[in-house]
Design a protein around this motif. Structure first.
Motif, mmCIF file in Angstrom:
data_model
loop_
_atom_site.group_PDB
_atom_site.id
_atom_site.type_symbol
_atom_site.label_atom_id
_atom_site.label_comp_id
_atom_site.label_asym_id
_atom_site.label_seq_id
_atom_site.Cartn_x
_atom_site.Cartn_y
_atom_site.Cartn_z
ATOM 1 N N GLU A 141 -1.850 -3.266 7.395
ATOM 2 C CA GLU A 141 -0.412 -3.511 6.798
ATOM 3 C C GLU A 141 0.551 -3.058 7.627
ATOM 4 N N GLU B 52 3.733 5.634 8.353
ATOM 5 C CA GLU B 52 2.601 6.296 7.309
ATOM 6 C C GLU B 52 1.368 5.429 7.575
ATOM 7 N N GLY B 53 1.381 4.285 7.619
ATOM 8 C CA GLY B 53 0.224 3.355 7.676
ATOM 9 C C GLY B 53 -0.524 3.544 8.819
ATOM 10 N N ASP C 107 7.180 3.058 6.559
ATOM 11 C CA ASP C 107 5.956 2.470 6.283
ATOM 12 C C ASP C 107 4.916 2.334 7.382
ATOM 13 N N PHE D 106 -4.100 0.049 5.162
ATOM 14 C CA PHE D 106 -3.020 0.897 5.771
ATOM 15 C C PHE D 106 -2.718 0.398 7.116
ATOM 16 N N SER E 134 -8.834 -0.403 7.985
ATOM 17 C CA SER E 134 -8.100 0.290 7.115
ATOM 18 C C SER E 134 -6.911 -0.782 6.741
ATOM 19 N N CYS F 132 0.921 -1.128 -0.003
ATOM 20 C CA CYS F 132 0.002 -0.014 0.070
ATOM 21 C C CYS F 132 0.802 1.336 -0.185
ATOM 22 N N MET F 133 1.803 1.197 0.581
ATOM 23 C CA MET F 133 2.785 2.379 1.106
ATOM 24 C C MET F 133 3.888 2.378 0.059
#
Lengths: 100, 487
Positions: free
Chosen positions: B160, B243-244, B240, B157, B155, A97-98
């Motif tokens: 993950e 951000e997630g 990551d 994100f 979500s 996703c990122m």
């Protein structure tokens, strides 16, 4: 007792666990499995040292580490399950996703 | 036998009790039909905040020096001041959460409870005086973090991020444990004091080493710790995850754990394994840290990723302090850490405040100077000490770090540090450029912030800008901490 033999025996699965992450491209459940492989082997190390040194601290710390590993192996699959529920897949290459 | 131990651990006992009580309250009332299943996250948050504040009071009130539980835990000046930092950072995180929960309609009281639990384990991490105690304090903290990183279950994100954090966080725990057991096996002790006695004058060089097991154990411990403070080459998970995971989680991750893990690292590497050999490791790590933090942050377009990289860069300046193991170095590290905490609280509160339309890209900040002038000024001021502009707190912290580096002969470290901090000014200035000079296609009007965020912003902004007027208290406190660690 031969310390070197026992240590080699426990070290091989440990490094196998570290190494196993890298070639793994498809399958996430392998990763918690590899972590579960590493932790008991480290515990085995501690037990070998405990017998070798004739000291009880090793047993105590092995018990602590065992509990922590158990909790980790409960949380990891739980996170896996919620990931799967949202995405419907747990392939490693789709976990992106990122992107930087 | 333990007559005074429980007295010395009074605040931990208090915090654990408070933590245990609040889920009982949350579970009982959020499932009660009589009150129509109320969302209790704010209530639990407002319960958690005073318990943290009372903990701060207890820390401040009861200064004592003690070795507890067969020397497994220690309380001295270093731990005493160190505990105030994480509790202050939690006390600032919790009030910023509350508005977030309301807006997102995320009903997760367990979030606050997990934050409190991780604070408990951070306390024990700071107090730990034994390798096994260290491990068994680090691990509950990481376990709490895996859960709160994945706390937004719907979500992609967040889940993950949780998964990545779990995999790349459980790994270093295994490595750390391996290192601890190697040290244990080849010395026979795990206590820091006994280790310090064994390692006095030991010389852990590869060829001069008496025991290759010890030579193997120390790098493993170092790698485990470096993973946890997102050091370069072990940092791959950090952007990551930052951000997630939800923004408030990001804010918490970038502040609190770094303090406690660095405290523990100082205890292990300055007190127990004091040796120039591993100091090389931190030396090179710090150089790589700073370079990557400066270069990678330039390429980022997303705000949270940029914050992740700049926090990597900032933590990269800290090992300058202890890569030579001098008292000035440790003192400058502690000063820099305190200022880093203040600034990070400020920036993350700002990012949390700009949540309309889910502020994601830096370009979304366009024309903030016209829509919200004061916030734009705040952001540009905070961004400048991040980069280290004259007379602001960030400048002071970096100045003392480089000064300490020069004082102990690490000229290359100071050189790289100065070059990278000049380079990193580029992307902080870019913020200012976007806010003041860009005219975007779509004007984004942000909602006004709530009172708690405003207060926090005001306090942190005031203390960073006026720090240089009266810096002596911080200097005295950090000097005392560094002394009590080294002597």
């Amino acid at each position: 007792m031969d310390l070197v033999n026992y240590l080699t025996f426990s070290m091989i699965p440990f490094f196998l666990g570290i190494w196993g992450i890298f070639p793994n491209k498809r399958n996430i459940p392998i990763m918690p499995t590899l972590i579960e492989l590493m932790l008991p082997v480290v515990n085995l190390n501690s037990l070998v040292f405990l017998v070798h040194l004739d000291d009880m601290m090793g047993q105590l710390s092995a018990l602590f580490a065992l509990t922590m590993a158990a909790v980790e192996s409960a949380i990891g699959p739980a996170i896996l399950v919620i990931t799967f529920r949202i995405r419907g897949t747990i392939a490693v290459e789709l976990i992106n996703c990122m992107k930087g | 036998m333990f007559d005074h131990d429980f007295l010395a651990l009074f605040l931990e006992i208090f915090l654990i009790n408070a933590t245990i009580t609040s889920p009982i309250y949350g579970v009982v009332f959020s499932t009660s039909k009589r009150y129509d299943y109320p969302p209790l996250v704010c209530n639990v948050g407002w319960l958690g905040l005073p318990s943290v504040l009372i903990t701060i009071l207890l820390v401040a009130a009861g200064a004592l020096v003690a070795n507890l539980f067969y020397n497994n835990l220690i309380i001295d000046n270093f731990t005493y001041f160190r505990q105030i930092f994480p509790s202050l950072s939690t006390a600032s995180t919790i009030p910023t959460c509350l508005d977030y929960f309301k807006e997102e309609s995320l009903n997760a009281p367990e979030f606050i409870i997990l934050i409190l639990l991780s604070i408990c384990s951070m306390f024990f991490m700071i107090l730990a005086y034994d390798l096994i105690a260290t491990y068994s304090a680090i691990e509950p903290q990481s376990l709490c973090f895996y859960v709160i990183a994945a706390s937004k279950r719907d979500s992609e994100f967040s889940t993950e991020a949780g998964l990545k954090y779990f995999i790349l966080g459980a790994f270093p725990s295994g490595i750390l444990l391996f290192g601890c057991f190697m040290i244990y096996g080849f010395t026979g002790v795990t206590n820091f004091e006994e280790l310090a006695k064994i390692f006095t004058g030991y010389e852990i060089t590869l060829f001069g080493a008496q025991s290759s097991g010890i030579f193997m154990g120390i790098p493993f411990i170092a790698v485990g710790f470096l993973f946890k403070i997102t050091a370069v080459s072990f940092h791959m998970w950090a952007p990551d995850v930052y951000e997630g995971s939800p923004t408030l989680v990001t804010a918490f991750f970038s502040i609190a754990p770094k303090i406690s893990i660095l405290a523990n690292m100082l205890r292990v590497f300055i007190y127990s394994f004091y040796d120039p050999t591993w100091q090389q490791l931190f030396f090179f790590c710090s150089i790589a840290f700073m370079i990557l933090g400066a270069l990678a942050a330039m390429a980022q377009n997303k705000v949270k990723r940029l914050l992740a990289y700049s926090s990597i860069g900032h933590v990269g300046y800290l090992p300058i302090g202890f890569s030579r193991g001098t008292i000035e170095g440790i003192q400058s590290l502690l000063i820099a850490m305190f200022i880093y905490v203040l600034m990070t609280i400020n920036v993350s509160v700002t990012v949390l405040a700009l949540r309309k339309n889910r502020l994601k890209y830096i370009a979304d900040l366009g024309a903030l100077a016209k829509t919200n002038r004061i916030l734009a000024i705040t952001l540009s001021i905070t961004m400048s000490p991040y980069a280290g502009i004259l007379l602001l707190a960030g400048f002071c912290s970096k100045f003392y770090l480089f000064f300490a580096a020069l004082g102990c002969g690490a000229y290359s470290l100071a050189f790289v540090g100065i070059v990278t901090s000049v380079t990193s000014r580029f992307y902080y200035i870019r913020f200012v450029k976007i806010m003041y000079f860009d005219t975007p296609e779509t004007w984004i009007i942000y909602k006004p912030m709530d009172r708690e965020k405003l207060l926090l912003l005001a306090i942190t902004l005031f203390s960073t800008t006026s720090f240089f007027l009266y810096p002596s208290p911080l200097f005295l406190v950090t000097h005392e901490m560094a002394l009590s660690l080294c002597l």
